[in-house]
Design an enzyme around this catalytic site. Structure first.
Site, PDB file in Angstrom:
ATOM      1  N   GLU A 279       0.882  -1.172   0.000  1.00 53.91           N
ATOM      2  CA  GLU A 279       0.000   0.000   0.000  1.00 53.91           C
ATOM      3  C   GLU A 279       0.913   1.213   0.000  1.00 53.91           C
ATOM      4  O   GLU A 279       1.473   1.588   1.025  1.00 53.91           O
ATOM      5  CB  GLU A 279      -0.865  -0.006   1.268  1.00 53.91           C
ATOM      6  CG  GLU A 279      -1.830  -1.152   1.364  1.00 53.91           C
ATOM      7  CD  GLU A 279      -2.934  -1.044   0.334  1.00 53.91           C
ATOM      8  OE1 GLU A 279      -3.250   0.088  -0.093  1.00 53.91           O
ATOM      9  OE2 GLU A 279      -3.457  -2.084  -0.072  1.00 53.91           O
ATOM     10  N   CYS A 313      -2.159   9.480   2.478  1.00 53.84           N
ATOM     11  CA  CYS A 313      -1.867   8.822   1.206  1.00 53.84           C
ATOM     12  C   CYS A 313      -2.984   9.086   0.202  1.00 53.84           C
ATOM     13  O   CYS A 313      -2.745   9.192  -0.995  1.00 53.84           O
ATOM     14  CB  CYS A 313      -1.683   7.335   1.415  1.00 53.84           C
ATOM     15  SG  CYS A 313      -3.052   6.578   2.303  1.00 53.84           S
TER      16      CYS A 313
HETATM   17  P1  NAD Z   1       8.246   4.985   4.570  1.00 52.31           P
HETATM   18  O1  NAD Z   1       8.216   4.217   3.311  1.00 52.31           O
HETATM   19  O2  NAD Z   1       9.394   5.888   4.812  1.00 52.31           O
HETATM   20  O3  NAD Z   1       8.189   4.012   5.836  1.00 52.31           O
HETATM   21  C1  NAD Z   1       7.123   3.098   5.999  1.00 52.31           C
HETATM   22  C2  NAD Z   1       7.590   1.998   6.919  1.00 52.31           C
HETATM   23  O4  NAD Z   1       8.573   1.221   6.244  1.00 52.31           O
HETATM   24  C3  NAD Z   1       8.241   2.474   8.208  1.00 52.31           C
HETATM   25  O5  NAD Z   1       7.837   1.653   9.270  1.00 52.31           O
HETATM   26  C4  NAD Z   1       9.729   2.292   7.928  1.00 52.31           C
HETATM   27  O6  NAD Z   1      10.502   2.097   9.073  1.00 52.31           O
HETATM   28  C5  NAD Z   1       9.714   1.057   7.070  1.00 52.31           C
HETATM   29  N1  NAD Z   1      10.872   0.891   6.196  1.00 52.31           N
HETATM   30  C6  NAD Z   1      11.668   1.856   5.672  1.00 52.31           C
HETATM   31  N2  NAD Z   1      12.623   1.291   4.906  1.00 52.31           N
HETATM   32  C7  NAD Z   1      12.424  -0.042   4.943  1.00 52.31           C
HETATM   33  C8  NAD Z   1      13.068  -1.165   4.336  1.00 52.31           C
HETATM   34  N3  NAD Z   1      14.123  -1.024   3.539  1.00 52.31           N
HETATM   35  N4  NAD Z   1      12.575  -2.397   4.584  1.00 52.31           N
HETATM   36  C9  NAD Z   1      11.492  -2.566   5.371  1.00 52.31           C
HETATM   37  N5  NAD Z   1      10.844  -1.545   5.986  1.00 52.31           N
HETATM   38  C10 NAD Z   1      11.305  -0.303   5.764  1.00 52.31           C
HETATM   39  O7  NAD Z   1       6.858   5.770   4.618  1.00 52.31           O
HETATM   40  P2  NAD Z   1       6.345   6.781   5.717  1.00 52.31           P
HETATM   41  O8  NAD Z   1       7.078   8.069   5.552  1.00 52.31           O
HETATM   42  O9  NAD Z   1       6.333   6.132   7.051  1.00 52.31           O
HETATM   43  O10 NAD Z   1       4.831   6.937   5.267  1.00 52.31           O
HETATM   44  C11 NAD Z   1       4.421   7.802   4.262  1.00 52.31           C
HETATM   45  C12 NAD Z   1       4.190   7.058   2.966  1.00 52.31           C
HETATM   46  O11 NAD Z   1       3.228   6.028   3.196  1.00 52.31           O
HETATM   47  C13 NAD Z   1       3.581   7.954   1.904  1.00 52.31           C
HETATM   48  O12 NAD Z   1       4.113   7.647   0.658  1.00 52.31           O
HETATM   49  C14 NAD Z   1       2.108   7.603   1.975  1.00 52.31           C
HETATM   50  O13 NAD Z   1       1.402   7.912   0.810  1.00 52.31           O
HETATM   51  C15 NAD Z   1       2.188   6.137   2.234  1.00 52.31           C
HETATM   52  N6  NAD Z   1       0.931   5.632   2.793  1.00 52.31           N
HETATM   53  C16 NAD Z   1       0.156   4.809   2.010  1.00 52.31           C
HETATM   54  C17 NAD Z   1      -1.069   4.351   2.499  1.00 52.31           C
HETATM   55  C18 NAD Z   1      -1.945   3.438   1.667  1.00 52.31           C
HETATM   56  O14 NAD Z   1      -2.916   2.895   2.178  1.00 52.31           O
HETATM   57  N7  NAD Z   1      -1.665   3.215   0.392  1.00 52.31           N
HETATM   58  C19 NAD Z   1      -1.494   4.715   3.779  1.00 52.31           C
HETATM   59  C20 NAD Z   1      -0.688   5.550   4.534  1.00 52.31           C
HETATM   60  C21 NAD Z   1       0.533   5.994   4.028  1.00 52.31           C
END
Ligand code: NAD
Length: 533
Positions: A279, A313
């Site tokens: 997502e 998002c």
């Molecule tokens: P992010 O991708 O920076 O981090 C998300 C999660 O992934 C965090 O827990 C982080 O620690 C983890 N992570 C980071 N690198 C990783 C790796 N290499 N391997 C495994 N895990 C890793 O995102 P964010 O800044 O926390 O959230 C914002 C983003 O999330 C935006 O792009 C937003 O649009 C998206 N989002 C999408 C939805 C949806 O339903 N589609 C909902 C909410 C947020």
């Protein structure tokens, strides 16, 4: 200790980063500093590592949490796996009761949860409450509908295998790794967790490093409500912890995060062929057609674009308005957006790094000739961003192409509804969308390249538990919520049962010579004719 950490840091240390607040305690000294995505974590010689979660509004420390490394993650997965068998054995009815008990305890703790989300994420209480309200409905739906969606059901047989009964059922995968973001720290991870648990899985949850306190409370509340089944384990840490979870032998990883992280998660999961549901981000468009209710459209554009400071998002990030109503819509939008007050109507930008992205998008738009009708070049006032309404933005500007994640609304004039759809679809993201229209509303909704579209409202599909949620393109794949969301965390199991043997078996080396010619004749009779016009 922090000074020591700074000393060890390289020149590219990002000062605005929340990880400035990461400290090591109670151990003696910093051995080395890890660099990842511009962030730093201190690693100590005796491997006891912690990080602080802080309020984005005040800098106050909300809590200190361990950084789980591969060993701690493996231990959590082992605990979850041990608990998984008992949880699966509870059956749908037992799990329904357990999940409803969890839901009830969360609801009784609403005030504390809302206050914690406010402190740790920065969003106003009202936005935090909406998160809780929405996820409670999902928990309830997943608990009550899992048996109907996933339980055994008869499948239709066919003529060739008329002597066989057929059934299909959906069995749990085992242990699901859920990696969450910070922007909706309750709604988003529980949107996967509730459905994974209802499907009979155990879960290891890695909350965002910006909202670990909320993540731990969600898991602690489950442990309190369902003490006999420790099937919701939590591990805290940053991307490295998430990476370790991808490699820990879980049966599926559900990530909600950015497309960049989605790629990394998918690459890591490829090692063990661990399936993923992603997502990811969005650049959602809203279309306003000529027969739309313009007051409602303007009201919803402001809310959809600026609630939670645009850190959604599914936020409205682009508005396309057909020419005949463009000026009238814009006047209404500007009047409403100008009334929004940062700090009251929405909170600070949770991730300091995002402030630079928002500023870059605004600077780029202004450099390319965009005009601001609300806000302006000085809108970014850390930790807040003022509402911005932009017009005359070139279609290739950053703010039209990439996720801004701030209270910024670019509005574009379209010739007609088809032109608006073409502009909306010309983007690699495809998460949600909104249409304000009368006669053509459904046609436009279907034509939009997105996983979900709401008509005459924004974001409503996310609060509708019976509907799937997920994106296309850069917004990821797979579905959470609804029946699809339950099946996402289960594997289909097909069973055929021979009811009586045929006198002329087809699948046998002892098959009489007449059987295949007879079957061929029957096949031609049944399938060999083209359909009549
Ligand atoms: P992010 O991708 O920076 O981090 C998300 C999660 O992934 C965090 O827990 C982080 O620690 C983890 N992570 C980071 N690198 C990783 C790796 N290499 N391997 C495994 N895990 C890793 O995102 P964010 O800044 O926390 O959230 C914002 C983003 O999330 C935006 O792009 C937003 O649009 C998206 N989002 C999408 C939805 C949806 O339903 N589609 C909902 C909410 C947020």
């Amino acid at each position: 200790m922090r000074a020591e950490l700074y000393e060890l840091a390289d020149a590219d240390f990002q000062r605005g980063d929340r990880f400035e607040t990461i400290i090591c305690r109670p151990v003696a000294r910093v051995a080395r500093v890890l660099v990842g995505k511009g962030e730093r974590m201190a690693i100590t010689e005796d491997r006891v590592r912690t990080f602080d979660s802080t309020s984005p509004a005040t800098g106050e420390v909300v809590g200190t949490f361990p950084v789980a490394g591969p060993e701690e993650v493996a231990a959590a997965v082992a605990r979850a796996r041990e608990a998984a068998a008992g949880w699966a054995g509870l059956g749908f009815d037992g799990r329904r009761r357990a999940l409803l008990a969890y839901k009830a305890l969360l609801v009784r703790r609403t005030d504390e949860l809302v206050a914690l989300v406010h402190r740790e994420n920065g969003k106003p209480d009202a936005d935090a409450l909406i998160e809780v309200l929405m996820i409670v409905e999902h928990l309830d739906w997943a608990a009550r509908n899992a048996a109907r969606v996933l339980g055994p059901r008869r499948a239709r047989g066919n003529l060739v295998l008329a002597n066989h009964a057929a059934s299909v059922e959906y069995q749990p995968l085992g242990v699901v790794g859920v990696i969450g973001p910070w922007n909706y720290p309750v709604f988003t991870p529980l949107g996967s967790i509730a459905y994974a648990l209802a499907a009979g899985n155990a879960v290891v949850f890695k909350p965002s490093e910006l909202t670990p306190a909320v993540g731990c409370v969600l898991a602690d509340t489950f442990a309190e409500a369902v003490p006999a089944h420790p099937v919701l384990q939590v591990v805290t840490g940053d991307g490295a912890t998430g990476h370790a979870l991808c490699l820990a032998g879980v049966d599926k990883v559900a990530l909600t995060g950015s497309p960049a992280t989605g790629r990394q998660v998918m690459a890591a999961c490829a090692e063990r062929l661990t399936p993923v549901v992603l997502e990811l981000g969005g650049k959602d468009a809203m279309i306003v057609d000529a027969d739309a209710d313009l007051d409602a459209a303007a009201d919803q554009a402001v809310w959809g674009g600026m609630a939670n400071a645009g850190q959604t998002c599914l936020a409205v990030e682009r508005v396309y308005v057909v020419d005949p109503v463009y000026d009238r819509f814009l006047a209404r939008l500007v009047e409403r957006a100008a009334r929004i007050r940062p700090g009251a109507d929405f909170g600070p930008i949770t991730l300091p790094r995002q402030l630079e992205i928002i500023k870059r998008h605004l600077d780029d738009a202004f450099a390319r000739g965009a005009r601001a009708l609300v806000g302006g070049p000085d809108a970014v006032r850390p930790p807040y961003v003022d509402p911005v309404v932009l017009v005359d933005v070139p279609l290739d500007a950053l703010v039209m192409r990439e996720e801004t994640f701030g209270p910024v609304l670019p509005v574009t004039r379209a010739r007609d509804a088809d032109h608006a759809v073409a502009l909306a679809n010309a983007n690699p993201y495809g998460l949600g969308a909104a249409v304000f229209a009368g006669r053509r509303a459904l046609r436009i909704a279907r034509a939009l390249r997105s996983g979900m579209t709401s008509v005459n409202s924004v974001l409503t599909f996310a609060g509708m538990p019976s509907l799937p949620l997920g994106g296309v393109g850069e917004s990821g794949f797979g579905r959470i919520h609804g029946p699809d969301g339950l099946r996402e965390f289960a594997r289909s199991k097909a069973i055929t049962r021979q009811r009586f043997p045929l006198p002329f078996p087809m699948q046998s080396f002892d098959r009489p010579g007449y059987v295949l010619p007879a079957v061929k004749w029957a096949m031609k009779l049944r399938h060999g004719r083209a359909p009549r016009r």
